[in-house]
Design a protein around this motif. Sequence first.
Motif, PDB file in Angstrom:
ATOM      1  N   PHE C 190      76.857 155.659  56.077  1.00  0.00           N
ATOM      2  CA  PHE C 190      75.891 154.571  56.189  1.00  0.00           C
ATOM      3  C   PHE C 190      76.271 153.553  55.120  1.00  0.00           C
ATOM      4  CE2 PHE C 190      74.285 158.086  53.789  1.00  0.00           C
ATOM      5  CZ  PHE C 190      73.720 157.569  52.646  1.00  0.00           C
ATOM      6  N   LEU C 191      77.141 152.614  55.512  1.00  0.00           N
ATOM      7  CA  LEU C 191      77.587 151.586  54.571  1.00  0.00           C
ATOM      8  C   LEU C 191      76.383 150.870  53.971  1.00  0.00           C
ATOM      9  CD1 LEU C 191      80.609 150.101  56.525  1.00  0.00           C
ATOM     10  CD2 LEU C 191      80.688 151.441  54.429  1.00  0.00           C
ATOM     11  N   PRO C 192      76.454 150.404  52.730  1.00  0.00           N
ATOM     12  CA  PRO C 192      77.638 150.374  51.875  1.00  0.00           C
ATOM     13  C   PRO C 192      77.848 151.641  51.043  1.00  0.00           C
ATOM     14  CG  PRO C 192      75.881 149.224  50.804  1.00  0.00           C
ATOM     15  CD  PRO C 192      75.334 149.689  52.124  1.00  0.00           C
ATOM     16  N   ALA C 193      77.207 152.734  51.376  1.00  0.00           N
ATOM     17  CA  ALA C 193      77.492 153.962  50.644  1.00  0.00           C
ATOM     18  C   ALA C 193      78.859 154.492  51.086  1.00  0.00           C
ATOM     19  CB  ALA C 193      76.416 155.006  50.919  1.00  0.00           C
ATOM     20  N   PHE C 194      79.611 154.998  50.151  1.00  0.00           N
ATOM     21  CA  PHE C 194      80.856 155.697  50.474  1.00  0.00           C
ATOM     22  C   PHE C 194      81.877 154.832  51.218  1.00  0.00           C
ATOM     23  CE2 PHE C 194      77.416 159.024  50.705  1.00  0.00           C
ATOM     24  CZ  PHE C 194      77.539 159.366  49.377  1.00  0.00           C
ATOM     25  N   ILE C 210      71.094 162.805  53.320  1.00  0.00           N
ATOM     26  CA  ILE C 210      71.366 162.187  54.627  1.00  0.00           C
ATOM     27  C   ILE C 210      72.800 161.660  54.639  1.00  0.00           C
ATOM     28  CG2 ILE C 210      69.042 161.497  55.375  1.00  0.00           C
ATOM     29  CD1 ILE C 210      69.460 158.799  54.078  1.00  0.00           C
ATOM     30  N   ASP C 223      85.600 147.667  55.155  1.00  0.00           N
ATOM     31  CA  ASP C 223      84.242 148.227  55.272  1.00  0.00           C
ATOM     32  C   ASP C 223      83.153 147.231  54.882  1.00  0.00           C
ATOM     33  OD1 ASP C 223      85.548 150.558  55.966  1.00  0.00           O
ATOM     34  OD2 ASP C 223      85.412 151.422  53.968  1.00  0.00           O
ATOM     35  N   GLU C 224      83.474 145.930  54.910  1.00  0.00           N
ATOM     36  CA  GLU C 224      82.501 144.933  54.473  1.00  0.00           C
ATOM     37  C   GLU C 224      82.070 143.999  55.601  1.00  0.00           C
ATOM     38  OE1 GLU C 224      80.992 144.777  51.666  1.00  0.00           O
ATOM     39  OE2 GLU C 224      82.222 145.857  50.208  1.00  0.00           O
ATOM     40  N   GLY C 225      82.556 144.199  56.806  1.00  0.00           N
ATOM     41  CA  GLY C 225      82.258 143.284  57.906  1.00  0.00           C
ATOM     42  C   GLY C 225      80.815 143.385  58.380  1.00  0.00           C
ATOM     43  N   ILE C 227      77.535 144.288  60.046  1.00  0.00           N
ATOM     44  CA  ILE C 227      77.095 145.575  60.599  1.00  0.00           C
ATOM     45  C   ILE C 227      76.398 145.361  61.939  1.00  0.00           C
ATOM     46  CG2 ILE C 227      75.478 147.494  60.243  1.00  0.00           C
ATOM     47  CD1 ILE C 227      76.080 147.229  57.216  1.00  0.00           C
ATOM     48  N   ILE C 228      76.766 146.130  62.927  1.00  0.00           N
ATOM     49  CA  ILE C 228      76.148 146.041  64.262  1.00  0.00           C
ATOM     50  C   ILE C 228      75.106 147.138  64.443  1.00  0.00           C
ATOM     51  CG2 ILE C 228      76.589 145.980  66.755  1.00  0.00           C
ATOM     52  CD1 ILE C 228      79.573 145.325  65.977  1.00  0.00           C
ATOM     53  N   GLN C 230      73.723 151.256  62.855  1.00  0.00           N
ATOM     54  CA  GLN C 230      73.820 152.354  61.889  1.00  0.00           C
ATOM     55  C   GLN C 230      72.874 153.468  62.300  1.00  0.00           C
ATOM     56  OE1 GLN C 230      72.946 149.967  58.140  1.00  0.00           O
ATOM     57  NE2 GLN C 230      74.841 150.955  57.529  1.00  0.00           N
ATOM     58  N   ASP C 231      73.239 154.658  61.929  1.00  0.00           N
ATOM     59  CA  ASP C 231      72.300 155.766  62.107  1.00  0.00           C
ATOM     60  C   ASP C 231      72.592 156.842  61.076  1.00  0.00           C
ATOM     61  OD1 ASP C 231      70.084 156.998  63.128  1.00  0.00           O
ATOM     62  OD2 ASP C 231      70.850 157.185  65.149  1.00  0.00           O
ATOM     63  N   VAL C 232      71.639 157.738  60.893  1.00  0.00           N
ATOM     64  CA  VAL C 232      71.793 158.776  59.878  1.00  0.00           C
ATOM     65  C   VAL C 232      71.475 160.143  60.457  1.00  0.00           C
ATOM     66  CG1 VAL C 232      71.264 157.248  57.937  1.00  0.00           C
ATOM     67  CG2 VAL C 232      69.419 158.502  59.073  1.00  0.00           C
ATOM     68  N   LYS C 274      76.510 138.898  58.488  1.00  0.00           N
ATOM     69  CA  LYS C 274      75.497 139.729  59.118  1.00  0.00           C
ATOM     70  C   LYS C 274      75.546 139.547  60.634  1.00  0.00           C
ATOM     71  CE  LYS C 274      72.246 138.743  55.380  1.00  0.00           C
ATOM     72  NZ  LYS C 274      70.850 138.384  55.106  1.00  0.00           N
TER      73      LYS C 274
END
Lengths: 278, 278, 278, 278
Positions: C190-194, C210, C223-225, C227-228, C230-232, C274
């Motif tokens: 789950f960007l921006p983590a990891f 999570i 990894d900075e583009g 985000i469309i 996300q899920d956890v 974004k």
Amino acid sequence: MEKRARVLIDCEDAKGLVYKISKVFYDRDLNIDNNREFVDKEQNRFFMRTVVTGLFDVNELLEELKSVVPDDAHIRVIEPKTKKIVLLATKESHALGDILIRYMDGDLGADIECVIANHDTLRDLVERFDIPFHYIPAEDLSREVHEAKVMEQIDQYTFDYIVLAKYMRILTPKFVKAYPQQIINIHHSFLPAFIGANPYKQAFERGVKIIGATAHFVTDDLDEGPIIAQDVIPVNHRFSWKDMQRAGRDGEKIVLSRALSLVLQDRVFVNGNKTVIF
Amino acid sequence: MEKRARVLIDCEDAKGLVYKISKVFYDRDLNIDNNREFVDKEQNRFFMRTVVTGLFDVNELLEELKSVVPDDAHIRVIEPKTKKIVLLATKESHALGDILIRYMDGDLGADIECVIANHDTLRDLVERFDIPFHYIPAEDLSREVHEAKVMEQIDQYTFDYIVLAKYMRILTPKFVKAYPQQIINIHHSFLPAFIGANPYKQAFERGVKIIGATAHFVTDDLDEGPIIAQDVIPVNHRFSWKDMQRAGRDGEKIVLSRALSLVLQDRVFVNGNKTVIF
Amino acid sequence: MEKRARVLIDCEDAKGLVYKISKVFYDRDLNIDNNREFVDKEQNRFFMRTVVTGLFDVNELLEELKSVVPDDAHIRVIEPKTKKIVLLATKESHALGDILIRYMDGDLGADIECVIANHDTLRDLVERFDIPFHYIPAEDLSREVHEAKVMEQIDQYTFDYIVLAKYMRILTPKFVKAYPQQIINIHHSFLPAFIGANPYKQAFERGVKIIGATAHFVTDDLDEGPIIAQDVIPVNHRFSWKDMQRAGRDGEKIVLSRALSLVLQDRVFVNGNKTVIF
Amino acid sequence: MEKRARVLIDCEDAKGLVYKISKVFYDRDLNIDNNREFVDKEQNRFFMRTVVTGLFDVNELLEELKSVVPDDAHIRVIEPKTKKIVLLATKESHALGDILIRYMDGDLGADIECVIANHDTLRDLVERFDIPFHYIPAEDLSREVHEAKVMEQIDQYTFDYIVLAKYMRILTPKFVKAYPQQIINIHHSFLPAFIGANPYKQAFERGVKIIGATAHFVTDDLDEGPIIAQDVIPVNHRFSWKDMQRAGRDGEKIVLSRALSLVLQDRVFVNGNKTVIF
């Protein structure tokens, strides 16, 4: 030679069970790799799943375990072996396809013996994976006659579990009885909401804000068997019931595959109409 | 008279620990009400939490347990007793308020000794619950001087845990060292995303689709302590960062209260920079 | 003959945009089937997606819309047409397989032109679906040389989007520049983590509760583009990093497929770093 | 002087509604701050919520809007004004307490006129917040007589909504009819699962893996009114029904507060037995 086994025990609860069972392992110099227990206080029932490694004879271990637990105990010592499954499907490919991809990837943890379907729609997909596909049409047949044909086909195979990957037909008590605690179904709602036909349409009519999916063992009572896994997906007023159905498919396939994985790892105990999952 | 205690053991892993420990309980005729173990294979470390009932002397039980586990073992035999907490806050009421309501309801499982804050904003709320409120302003004070005053106040009380209910100041290593594994913080992001100041603004700038909250033990490294609980909330492009902050508050308070509840029930082991939670 | 089109407009915000644009549709007697707008107040930017049906000439409609909106407007009138995608992969089959099953089912909403991979592992799977598979090994090649070969192969095809279905190589700015807002990636956290390599190992080391997955457009910054989706997925202390990886795969494939579906339905606007998603 | 208002319109769908309505705003030189529409195709019904700013007379605006929309239209022009609510409760403090904390914080967006309860348990909590508490015991009274007393008390106040914060009594059709679309309830299950009494016990008996909460408008049919918000919480075999109840409380209070916030912001349209939420 050093071996590995999953030991599953469920029995009436009694004092000292953890001690007595772990003593058996200790006395035989077995390593406990993993151990989980649960006591259902309401039913006074004890559940334990232990992964042991070491030198042992399965039957001897079984006998010794029997000697320390209550008489009603159900004990299994399961050595590593790829399990076998039979898949039943109808026309939809998402749940079946998810299992096929995991199978091809070596990630399923089971061999697929065959796919049996009451429509011919999925033949092409299944045969691309070199898996036998048996088309058994139900048209013009009574439920009993059709099911007898399905059972005849199933019984050509040896298998551990029957997985209903969106098999859209109701099973008779005869069928269910023939494969006790061996049939896993995916229902397309968060049971017990929307039992029965077309849950997405029911969900749409009711105006819910979440839809879901439920994987469960099949028992005689339609959609009432022990639940293994459930998940939900948020929806809103912009969703038609077709949109709900489309969105719900992801939940269905993930929940079914997760439930199947738990069952194949011998992590699921049936406890009356519920499950205990380690 | 029959007693009840939580037994918590963590030590280097070794063969037969479950057997040896359960033997101690069995030999003393104690009932195991609840039992969970975990082995961290990477760290070769064993964790066990058992709830026992029966007739026992705590010190004797402790001694006997010590005699069967490795020398490095950390053993606690905890008898039922309402724990005490001290709350630190700043201006926001949601996390604090959630704890106050649970406290008033008898649902918190702890007594609140006092609330200490670096603003006077929350005095009215806290005093409505007849809880001592200490306002220790930080203005014109160095971090060290302000913190010394806070510690002086804290040390007027006996307590088990310090809960940072949105206390918006960074603690010095001296403070952290004084209360090891006793300080619980809620950070308003799903760590390790958005470490540091104003995570919601960071989340807004990054355009994430989920925001979160993380409850963790406080260590010297800011926002790097062992995580106890986390949760997330979906957001979208219509959320300003203020909207994210508003939506995030629900996550923050629930996650902090859930973490606090786990800690107060002695369900949380610290394992290096991680937690084991039963 | 009656037609249907998706009209997408983004431009500097101005008074009366909804009125002026809806007037164009009204004057031409077009039906609005679906309409959503959003104003990013911080950027002073207007976004609108309308599905219209009726009799119209695309170029005429485009010209008329241009005449009522600010000069900087980006307007698209998109008629129904199956989009085309190119897939890049490495060795893992879950994300790719999920797309293949949807494709076979007619549920993907796109044609798959080919799969290009830097390993030969997935050839068998892909070819079972009668899709061209191009193996372009990277061994002993500089990043630039390998990528030039990949681009040469890609450019044999016409396509709308490039989907990185767990393509485990970093793209150069040259590649990214060649396909602006056309490359969709799935990152396994789950960007921006990891950010960066092996997020599951990072997640394991950090002891998070999570884990997640992020689908995003690819830009020059790794990894900075934008985000469309996300899920956890919840995890706990019993998960090894391999377990996290296994559990995370379900999230990855669902998030990627969901993001791809949104993009293929022209529901995603890029807004700086974004996205605005209708 | 410049004003701000929320304009809510719902009516039979017709061609050009967005154009005609936005023309009214444009001609009057009003700014659209925010605008969302939805068409329920099945019911052929149009919904629109617009936040406008500028110079206008509410009645004039209302008249002009009426002249451009179908005759059946329900139009509201709502100027900023703190809404008023009346709370009904029984013994549990979590849902009520959550609302009280938000109220004290200025975060609720409503004034609380009073709390009415059929037990005296919550008096102390409520009075700490200087809110009138009316205890109306139901013992030895028929449902009708008790409810008449409650209504008599309620009618001492002017208010916009009645919020049932775990009010454990069933309302008669007479009561429901008296406050149409004004009564918001929290039901402690993910409806339509577990309608009726003690949903957590039902959930426990059924062995579900998720429990939930549902906030809805109250209609004559028990637990069947239009759903505003829902959420779920994962559970497992280790949860007793008391544990489920405890865990479920967090979901209940968050879902109720979220639903209340949506309603107070005039974001919720009732559409038959469903809601449209912007």
